[in-house]
Design an enzyme around this catalytic site. Structure first.
Site, PDB file in Angstrom:
ATOM      1  N   TYR A  21       0.885  -1.196   0.101  1.00 25.89           N
ATOM      2  CA  TYR A  21       0.006  -0.104  -0.169  1.00 25.89           C
ATOM      3  C   TYR A  21       0.675   1.296   0.055  1.00 25.89           C
ATOM      4  O   TYR A  21       0.713   2.175   0.878  1.00 25.89           O
ATOM      5  CB  TYR A  21      -0.999   0.064   1.274  1.00 25.89           C
ATOM      6  N   TYR A 149     -12.380  -7.392   5.641  1.00 21.70           N
ATOM      7  CA  TYR A 149     -11.251  -7.620   5.171  1.00 21.70           C
ATOM      8  C   TYR A 149     -11.000  -8.740   4.765  1.00 21.70           C
ATOM      9  O   TYR A 149     -11.055  -9.569   5.658  1.00 21.70           O
ATOM     10  CB  TYR A 149     -10.111  -6.837   5.845  1.00 21.70           C
ATOM     11  N   ASP A 271     -14.016 -16.454   7.940  1.00 13.23           N
ATOM     12  CA  ASP A 271     -12.689 -16.049   7.483  1.00 13.23           C
ATOM     13  C   ASP A 271     -11.834 -16.002   8.847  1.00 13.23           C
ATOM     14  O   ASP A 271     -12.054 -14.673   9.709  1.00 13.23           O
ATOM     15  CB  ASP A 271     -12.530 -14.644   6.641  1.00 13.23           C
ATOM     16  N   LYS A 300      -2.262 -16.941   7.937  1.00 16.30           N
ATOM     17  CA  LYS A 300      -1.379 -16.177   8.730  1.00 16.30           C
ATOM     18  C   LYS A 300      -0.665 -16.842   9.847  1.00 16.30           C
ATOM     19  O   LYS A 300       0.478 -17.135   9.592  1.00 16.30           O
ATOM     20  CB  LYS A 300      -2.216 -14.941   9.232  1.00 16.30           C
TER      21      LYS A 300
HETATM   22  C1  LIG Z   1      -4.793 -10.943   6.013  1.00 17.35           C
HETATM   23  C2  LIG Z   1      -5.952 -11.295   5.754  1.00 17.35           C
HETATM   24  C3  LIG Z   1      -6.380 -12.064   4.468  1.00 17.35           C
HETATM   25  C4  LIG Z   1      -5.372 -12.020   3.200  1.00 17.35           C
HETATM   26  O1  LIG Z   1      -4.428 -12.859   3.541  1.00 17.35           O
HETATM   27  P1  LIG Z   1      -3.156 -12.706   2.675  1.00 17.35           P
HETATM   28  O2  LIG Z   1      -2.111 -13.784   3.207  1.00 17.35           O
HETATM   29  O3  LIG Z   1      -2.574 -11.387   3.182  1.00 17.35           O
HETATM   30  O4  LIG Z   1      -3.588 -12.745   1.284  1.00 17.35           O
HETATM   31  C5  LIG Z   1      -7.704 -12.469   4.135  1.00 17.35           C
HETATM   32  N1  LIG Z   1      -8.688 -12.260   5.258  1.00 17.35           N
HETATM   33  C6  LIG Z   1      -8.429 -11.823   6.478  1.00 17.35           C
HETATM   34  C7  LIG Z   1      -9.371 -11.719   7.695  1.00 17.35           C
HETATM   35  C8  LIG Z   1      -7.083 -11.155   6.767  1.00 17.35           C
HETATM   36  O5  LIG Z   1      -6.593 -10.711   7.979  1.00 17.35           O
END
Ligand SMILES: *Cc1c(COP(=O)(O)O)cnc(C)c1O
Length: 450
Positions: A21, A149, A271, A300
């Site tokens: 970014y 997000y 997610d 992550k």
């Molecule tokens: C970081 C994140 C993503 C994307 O993961 P990347 O490994 O950066 O592609 C998707 N959803 C959530 C909730 C996240 O925190």
């Protein structure tokens, strides 16, 4: 050109490399890192920073952990990578079993993806294929909430908050989905919910709590009622909205959402890429609502922050649905799917976590964050303070000047990277109490000068 001094590297970096970014022509400054051990990041100029970010939720055990290092070193001796088409390997099977065993009963199937964003893409494709194979070919849309997000690829972006996800720039190419208002209920220490939109922990006395939850979830129900025939799934981050605003919301909302998904015949995608692996105080945030997702995304912290790896998990029901037209082929297969190095370090990271007293560790980080960040509430620039698990958030009244505030934190000897109005920390779980105090007192001292 030969590189000898830190500034040689920094100069080349500034002229040629994009950072997340940022602008190529007017870049933000970056710091050259030499190494990182435990919760300490060592810069090339000799300065040392205490890590408040876990490299964006990932490095839960800290950096350069001997057990995780050994897992990768050992795996390199047998193979670093092998294609997953036509082959399998022990690191992948072992990891799949660990994930199946540590998540809810219904989640029995695993797809390994190479990043969180890709996991979200795969989850969306699973949901659409599920309905398609059953002849419901109109069910191709997602329903989500504002301030979410879900990643930076086009499919993930399309379910990010339309404003801070910059939808207008990509309007022509992004699929159009349905957006409900962000959940607006917050659970305080006592387990009560409050209806503050900012989740301010100060001065909120119960009041019209249930009315607020129901009006919020009511907006979801309205959208489901109207568009049921075109909605494949609801996608949401459970309990904590991460990069879309660091907002927390109550488990009752999730419970109501699960009910609505069943009632209106849409799948529920959770997610947990940010919240997974104990960050919110339970292994997965959805456990606190006592519900089960149809599809779950993790990433992550999966590898303890060592390598990029994510996974999408789903149920027998969804697998059966995808196979209902006789084909059952899930249309995805990344080149580096189930990379053995990544799987093996994930196995080691999960073992480390499960063999540690993670629950009390996260609880004590939470208690300390609550105690120490409270002081920030008195500062004129602060709008709200909120804490959940090992996540501490100070929301400001105005956006920060990233360039200057970043330098101030580095000067204090801490690594904290704010965005927009949010100064937040989610440190490695191994952080010592004094180190955590250093983070919180630095936040106070930097913000007290704003
Ligand atoms: C970081 C994140 C993503 C994307 O993961 P990347 O490994 O950066 O592609 C998707 N959803 C959530 C909730 C996240 O925190």
């Amino acid at each position: 050109m030969s590189y000898s001094t830190p500034s040689d590297f920094l100069d080349y970096d500034r002229d040629h490399i994009w950072h997340p970014y940022t602008s190529m022509t007017d870049p933000l400054p970056v710091y050259l890192v030499e190494s990182a051990h435990g919760v300490r990041i060592k810069l090339a100029d000799g300065r040392e920073l205490i890590d408040g970010m876990s490299s964006w939720w990932a490095a839960i055990h800290g950096y350069n952990h001997p057990v995780l290092n050994a897992a990768i070193e050992q795996q390199i001796q047998s193979m670093s990578h092998i294609m997953f088409g036509g082959f399998t390997h022990k690191p992948a099977v072992t990891l799949a079993k660990k994930l199946v065993d540590m998540t809810s009963e219904s989640l029995q199937h695993v797809f390994f993806a190479d990043s969180g964003s890709v996991a979200v893409e795969v989850a969306i494709k699973m949901a659409i294929q599920y309905w398609y194979a059953q002849g419901k070919k109109d069910k191709q849309k997602l329903l989500t909430v504002r301030h979410g997000y879900h990643g930076d690829t086009l499919g993930g972006m399309s379910v990010c908050d339309p404003v801070n996800g910059m939808h207008t720039m990509f309007q022509g190419v992004l699929p159009q989905h349905y957006f409900a208002p962000a959940p607006e209920c917050y659970t305080d220490d006592s387990g009560n919910t409050s209806s503050s939109s900012s989740g301010n922990t100060s001065g909120n006395t119960s009041g019209n709590t249930s009315g607020n939850i129901s009006s919020n979830i009511g907006a979801v129900e309205k959208l489901l009622q109207t568009h049921q025939s075109s909605i494949a799934a609801v996608i949401i981050e459970p309990l904590v909205q991460g990069a879309g605003g660091m907002r927390f919301y109550c488990r009752q909302y999730l419970q109501a959402l699960r009910k609505l998904c069943d009632e209106y015949d849409v799948l529920l995608i959770l997610d947990e890429i940010a919240t997974g692996f104990a960050r919110t105080g339970s292994l997965f945030a959805y456990e606190q609502a006592d519900i089960e997702p149809d599809i779950l995304c993790v990433g992550k912290a999966l590898t303890g922050g060592y390598m990029t790896l994510a996974a999408v998990m789903t149920s027998r029901k969804v697998v059966a649905g995808i196979s209902a037209d006789g084909s059952g082929v899930l249309m995805h297969g990344p080149t580096f799917m189930a990379n053995p190095l990544a799987c093996q370090v994930a196995n080691a990271s999960i073992d480390l976590l499960l063999n540690s007293p993670w629950k009390t560790t996260v609880q004590s980080i939470e208690a300390q964050l609550k105690k120490e960040l409270t002081a920030c509430k008195e500062l004129a620039c602060v709008e709200a303070v909120r804490v959940k698990g090992a996540i501490g958030v100070v929301e400001l009244k105005n956006p920060v000047d990233l360039k200057s505030i970043q330098a101030e934190f580095v000067q204090q000897g801490v690594w904290i990277r704010p965005f927009n109005k949010l100064v937040y920390i989610m440190p490695p779980y191994i952080i010592a109490a004094e180190e955590l105090t250093k983070l919180t007192s630095s936040i106070f001292s930097v913000l007290s000068r704003k």
